[in-house]
Design an enzyme around this catalytic site. Structure first.
Site, PDB file in Angstrom:
ATOM      1  N   ASP A  40       0.833  -1.214   0.000  1.00 11.47           N
ATOM      2  CA  ASP A  40       0.000   0.000   0.000  1.00 11.47           C
ATOM      3  C   ASP A  40       0.862   1.256   0.000  1.00 11.47           C
ATOM      4  O   ASP A  40       0.486   2.264  -0.597  1.00 11.47           O
ATOM      5  CB  ASP A  40      -0.896   0.013   1.235  1.00 11.47           C
ATOM      6  CG  ASP A  40      -2.099  -0.898   1.083  1.00 11.47           C
ATOM      7  OD1 ASP A  40      -3.219  -0.433   1.289  1.00 11.47           O
ATOM      8  OD2 ASP A  40      -1.908  -2.084   0.755  1.00 11.47           O
ATOM      9  N   CYS A  48       1.007  -7.905   5.216  1.00 15.18           N
ATOM     10  CA  CYS A  48       0.566  -6.505   5.160  1.00 15.18           C
ATOM     11  C   CYS A  48      -0.896  -6.361   4.768  1.00 15.18           C
ATOM     12  O   CYS A  48      -1.639  -7.324   4.708  1.00 15.18           O
ATOM     13  CB  CYS A  48       1.500  -5.725   4.252  1.00 15.18           C
ATOM     14  SG  CYS A  48       3.149  -5.557   5.000  1.00 15.18           S
ATOM     15  N   ASP A  49      -1.283  -5.142   4.441  1.00 13.24           N
ATOM     16  CA  ASP A  49      -2.654  -4.657   4.552  1.00 13.24           C
ATOM     17  C   ASP A  49      -3.752  -5.569   4.029  1.00 13.24           C
ATOM     18  O   ASP A  49      -4.682  -5.879   4.744  1.00 13.24           O
ATOM     19  CB  ASP A  49      -2.764  -3.300   3.856  1.00 13.24           C
ATOM     20  CG  ASP A  49      -1.935  -2.247   4.557  1.00 13.24           C
ATOM     21  OD1 ASP A  49      -0.844  -2.584   5.047  1.00 13.24           O
ATOM     22  OD2 ASP A  49      -2.354  -1.089   4.603  1.00 13.24           O
ATOM     23  N   LYS A  50      -3.723  -5.970   2.777  1.00 14.48           N
ATOM     24  CA  LYS A  50      -4.818  -6.763   2.224  1.00 14.48           C
ATOM     25  C   LYS A  50      -4.485  -8.245   2.207  1.00 14.48           C
ATOM     26  O   LYS A  50      -5.373  -9.075   2.031  1.00 14.48           O
ATOM     27  CB  LYS A  50      -5.150  -6.296   0.797  1.00 14.48           C
ATOM     28  CG  LYS A  50      -5.341  -4.802   0.666  1.00 14.48           C
ATOM     29  CD  LYS A  50      -6.328  -4.255   1.678  1.00 14.48           C
ATOM     30  CE  LYS A  50      -6.253  -2.747   1.779  1.00 14.48           C
ATOM     31  NZ  LYS A  50      -5.017  -2.234   2.351  1.00 14.48           N
ATOM     32  N   CYS A  60       4.787  -1.769   8.827  1.00 16.97           N
ATOM     33  CA  CYS A  60       5.202  -0.391   9.109  1.00 16.97           C
ATOM     34  C   CYS A  60       4.895   0.011  10.548  1.00 16.97           C
ATOM     35  O   CYS A  60       3.874  -0.384  11.115  1.00 16.97           O
ATOM     36  CB  CYS A  60       4.539   0.569   8.127  1.00 16.97           C
ATOM     37  SG  CYS A  60       5.210   0.440   6.456  1.00 16.97           S
ATOM     38  N   GLU A 100      -6.943   4.545  -0.867  1.00 15.02           N
ATOM     39  CA  GLU A 100      -6.699   5.201   0.416  1.00 15.02           C
ATOM     40  C   GLU A 100      -6.435   6.683   0.198  1.00 15.02           C
ATOM     41  O   GLU A 100      -5.734   7.079  -0.736  1.00 15.02           O
ATOM     42  CB  GLU A 100      -5.493   4.580   1.120  1.00 15.02           C
ATOM     43  CG  GLU A 100      -5.781   3.224   1.718  1.00 15.02           C
ATOM     44  CD  GLU A 100      -4.603   2.669   2.476  1.00 15.02           C
ATOM     45  OE1 GLU A 100      -4.805   1.694   3.216  1.00 15.02           O
ATOM     46  OE2 GLU A 100      -3.481   3.192   2.328  1.00 15.02           O
ATOM     47  N   SER A 140      -5.771   5.039   5.299  1.00 16.54           N
ATOM     48  CA  SER A 140      -4.731   4.204   5.878  1.00 16.54           C
ATOM     49  C   SER A 140      -4.805   4.319   7.388  1.00 16.54           C
ATOM     50  O   SER A 140      -5.321   5.305   7.935  1.00 16.54           O
ATOM     51  CB  SER A 140      -3.358   4.689   5.395  1.00 16.54           C
ATOM     52  OG  SER A 140      -2.336   4.177   6.209  1.00 16.54           O
TER      53      SER A 140
END
Length: 555
Positions: free
Chosen positions: A78, A119-121, A191, A441, A467
């Site tokens: 992302d 991570c995110d997804k 992160c 985002e 985010s």
């Protein structure tokens, strides 16, 4: 064993030979075949170290009597996709990740699986697959990144995003920014903020899908490697006891996750992903419950950008086990089953809060209500989302003229170009799941607002998402989205928008007759996606953000 469909019998000679050609022994095919889903790649720090995690998982599976078989999934960063065309893809990739795991696991008849969530997804996509397939499964995350240090000051991802505005204002030089870039993200891992990656991995522990402490142990630590090894061992125990994801992913477990989300002030993206995971588990998550839980759940953790602490501080303070113990003692959580085979209360029995400044007592929280809120009003009839923990007190109520932008880039240019005035409400539309497509985002515009010194006077309303690094008076997930003909599509430059976060309302102060007149003039925009592309197909299938942006299913 499920895998016997591919390894046993006269008709399976060629199948066995294919395994033998890779060096697998005949006796290894007599054991359960356990998939290790490893999204290791070189595209982002959250994934670059996952071969080390996978190796430890493999060792644990072998030690406990299984045969590990590893395969990968895609993973989009992302951060690198942020603020450009690439951001159309991360949310859309969630469904691809889930589908690809289904294809691999069912296509090869594996008996169980270990999901290396990252991570995110990637993390929610994997958990969706666990719920869909309902084979014995357990997760081990990539772990949080260490805190950066610049000129003796602790720094992280959020500080760097907001520093861009300081450069634009002339309060930081390009050389100073370049030096900060070198120090902010010091190594591998998710992160170093309360972004979506850390939020979802923390919530997986609350859902009972990973070992205690496995969500907060730092990425580059021996403790994470040891936990990965124990994860590999534990999946075999789950297999032997036939404990499956849907035994854990119950309605009570999702309620627990929402409570924990409120307590830690998690990313607003969690309110996209938890409903999507619940949907795969056959559970309809009532988003109205978010408001009810927020009123009774104190916000006891504030990690950057909402506070001054970092994920490493949360780990040192006792981690998610300590948070859950406080919530259990406050009778805010239900005592549900977990992958240890024990209840939550047993998992956290020895947990303790080591630093009360990082994990506050329930009777002395940052706020008496949760860190996330569902917002309604004539601008968001089906709802919208706000990260209350990241809003300044003076911005909890705001009323001002709308500054309307049809896409993120135009809004960012206007903010950095000093075209946004104190008191404005920035509206960014046609960025929803269908309209984006992919629901980009809006971290760049929110960071620009903060960086330009407007965080105490300018709000942002969008059908896009945010985010976890976002802070400020930002309302996202506005539903129905503009591309679906929602009221956001009818806003005109200069209209007054009133936001009242404590009351949970966002109001377009235009009378109904005028809005109906505007609706007769509205023309549905053409899709921004190239015809026949994955994004084009995604935009046709995806549903509202308030349903989790899952795909529409036809009977």
């Amino acid at each position: 064993m499920r895998s016997h469909a591919t390894t046993k019998g006269l008709e399976r000679a060629t199948h066995r030979a294919l395994y033998y050609s890779m060096g697998i022994l005949p006796e290894e095919l007599d054991r359960p075949l356990v998939a290790i889903v490893n999204p290791q790649n070189e595209t982002m720090p959250g994934h670059v170290h996952l071969d080390i995690i996978s190796k430890a998982v493999r060792e644990g599976i072998i030690a406990a009597g299984g045969t590990p078989i590893e395969f990968g999934t895609i993973g989009i960063c992302d951060g690198i996709a942020q603020g450009n065309y690439g951001m159309h893809y991360p949310l859309a990739s969630r469904e691809l990740i889930c589908d690809s795991i289904e294809c691999m696991v069912n296509g090869h008849s594996y008996d169980a699986m270990v999901l290396i969530t990252a991570c995110d997804k990637i993390a929610p996509g994997m958990m969706m697959a666990a719920a869909r397939l309902n084979l014995p499964a357990i997760a081990i995350s990539n772990g949080p990144m260490a805190t950066g240090c610049h000129l003796g000051r602790e720094v992280g991802y959020t500080d760097l995003m907001e520093a861009q505005g300081l450069v634009q204002r002339g309060e930081m030089t390009w050389d100073q920014l370049a030096a900060l870039e070198q120090d902010t993200l010091p190594g591998c891992g998710a992160c170093n903020n309360m972004g979506t990656a850390n939020t979802m991995n923390y919530l997986f522990e609350t859902l009972g899908m990973c070992l205690p402490g496995a969500s907060t142990a730092m990425a580059a630590s021996g403790r994470r490697v040891a936990l990965a090894k124990r994860t590999g061992m534990q999946v075999m125990e789950l297999y032997r006891r036939d404990i499956r994801p849907r035994d854990l992913l119950t309605a009570d477990a999702f309620r627990n996750a929402l409570v924990a989300d409120m307590a830690i002030g998690g990313s607003t993206n969690s309110l996209l992903h938890l409903p999507a995971i619940a949907n795969e588990a056959g559970i309809k998550l009532d988003m109205g419950m978010v408001t009810e839980l927020a009123t009774r759940t104190p916000n006891i953790v504030r990690i950057k950008p909402s506070g001054q602490h970092f994920p490493a501080d949360l780990d040192r303070a006792g981690g998610i086990p300590a948070v859950m113990k406080l919530l259990l003692e406050g009778e805010l959580l239900t005592d549900t089953l977990t992958v240890t085979g024990e209840k939550l209360s047993q998992n956290v029995a020895t947990a303790q809060v080591v630093d009360g400044n990082v994990i506050r007592p329930i009777d002395n929280p940052y706020s008496r209500t949760g860190g996330l809120a569902i917002i309604h009003g004539n601008l968001a009839p089906d709802g919208a989302v706000c990260k209350v923990a990241g809003v300044l007190p003076e911005m909890l109520r705001h009323r001002g003229p709308a500054r309307v932008f049809e896409q993120e880039e135009d809004a960012v240019s206007a903010i950095y170009g000093k075209q946004i005035n104190r008191g404005d409400v920035v509206v960014v539309r046609y960025e929803g799941p269908k309209g984006g497509p992919g629901m980009r985002e809006m971290l760049s515009p929110t960071a620009a607002i903060i960086g330009m010194g407007l965080g105490d006077s300018v709000a942002l309303v969008t059908d896009g998402r945010f985010s976890g690094a976002t802070r400020g008076a930002a309302i996202g997930h506005v539903s129905p989205e503009a591309a679906a003909g929602g009221p956001l599509a009818l806003v005109q430059e200069g209209d007054t928008i009133a936001i009242d976060i404590p009351r949970g309302t966002v109001t377009l102060e235009v009378d109904d007759a005028e809005l109906e007149q505007r609706r007769t003039m509205w023309v549905k925009p053409k899709s921004k996606a190239p015809p026949g592309s994955y994004l084009d197909r995604y935009s046709r299938l995806v549903t509202s953000a308030m349903t989790g942006a899952v795909f529409e299913i036809w009977d």
